[in-house]
Design a protein around this motif. Structure first.
Motif, PDB file in Angstrom:
ATOM      1  N   GLY A 133       0.720  -1.143   0.124  1.00 17.73           N
ATOM      2  CA  GLY A 133      -0.079   0.089   0.186  1.00 17.73           C
ATOM      3  C   GLY A 133       0.847   1.026   0.046  1.00 17.73           C
ATOM      4  N   SER A 134       0.173   2.328   0.271  1.00 19.56           N
ATOM      5  CA  SER A 134       0.901   3.817   0.405  1.00 19.56           C
ATOM      6  C   SER A 134       1.561   3.720   1.793  1.00 19.56           C
ATOM      7  N   LEU A 135       2.055   4.921   1.831  1.00 18.29           N
ATOM      8  CA  LEU A 135       2.891   5.270   3.046  1.00 18.29           C
ATOM      9  C   LEU A 135       1.670   5.458   4.435  1.00 18.29           C
ATOM     10  N   TRP A 146      -7.547   0.186  -3.431  1.00 18.50           N
ATOM     11  CA  TRP A 146      -6.226  -0.050  -3.718  1.00 18.50           C
ATOM     12  C   TRP A 146      -5.645   1.347  -3.564  1.00 18.50           C
ATOM     13  N   TYR A 147      -4.552   1.445  -2.662  1.00 18.29           N
ATOM     14  CA  TYR A 147      -3.739   2.522  -2.528  1.00 18.29           C
ATOM     15  C   TYR A 147      -2.418   2.514  -3.340  1.00 18.29           C
ATOM     16  N   SER A 148      -2.021   1.282  -3.706  1.00 17.09           N
ATOM     17  CA  SER A 148      -0.597   1.294  -4.417  1.00 17.09           C
ATOM     18  C   SER A 148      -0.965   0.006  -5.491  1.00 17.09           C
TER      19      SER A 148
END
Length: 223
Positions: A133-135, A146-148
């Motif tokens: 995922g994202s940070l 979904w973030y990545s």
């Protein structure tokens, strides 16, 4: 002792600066180079896969539109999603393609319908998968959030089987008509930027080394 440590850190930052400048030069050359064939799977999965980042490639195959997923994105066009669609390549491999940006509010079905039918040739930049995922937020496959661009997780969630351990940021598509006449994703928004503050850090550490030397000399003279 502190003076030596500060000086060593300053020299290390200078070395990092030269490495970063060489990296930027290599990436700039790749981004504007003529596209090449997608590397073999062994190279993409090996320890040197990072050296292929931003390689400009050409890949041909058929989109698996039903497996399209939307990944959160913030671009110069605003917030929205990256449109991720797997491409079944002519050699049998499956490669995720980031077809481009769609605005907030776009439905997955609409993004999927924008994928061209039949054989497609994509030219774009090879990117490494973005696991987890994202940070700030982890991917939530169970909620289809979904973030990545984690290609393995996307493949598992969409049931497309084994995939190439990388994806391509599309710059251009050569294809027949899309399944829908609706808005198509905007490609070519890859941000090729690398933080380059090593000179500032180097000067800071070397200044601290100099101040330490001055302080040591002052103490020695007083003694």
């Amino acid at each position: 002792m502190a003076m030596v440590a500060f000086a060593a850190l300053g020299v290390w930052q200078v070395q990092r600066m030269h490495w970063k400048h060489a990296l930027i030069a290599r990436v700039e050359a790749r981004v504007h180079a003529a596209p090449v064939a997608l590397p073999a799977g062994a190279r993409l999965a090996g320890t040197g896969a990072g050296e292929l980042e931003y390689l400009r490639v050409r890949a041909s195959g058929v989109y698996q539109a039903r497996a399209t997923a939307l990944v959160r994105a913030a671009t110069e066009l605003g917030t929205g999603y990256w449109t991720m669609t797997p491409l079944r390549l002519e050699d049998g491999r499956t490669l995720w393609i980031n077809r481009g940006f769609v605005p907030e509010g776009t439905a997955v079905s609409a993004a999927a319908a924008s994928a061209p039918e039949g054989c497609v040739t994509v030219v774009g930049l090879l990117r490494r998968s973005e696991p987890a995922g994202s940070l700030l937020q982890s991917n939530r496959p169970q909620d289809d959030r979904w973030y990545s661009r984690d290609v393995a997780a996307l493949a598992a969630a969409r049931g497309v089987g084994a995939v190439v351990p990388a994806f391509v940021d599309a710059q251009a598509e050569q294809a027949g008509p899309a399944r829908s006449t609706g808005a198509r994703p905007v490609p070519g928004l890859t941000q090729v930027r690398f933080p380059d503050s090593h000179l500032t850090y180097a000067l800071t550490w070397l200044a601290m080394a100099l101040l330490s030397a001055v302080g040591l000399a002052f103490v020695w003279r007083r003694a």
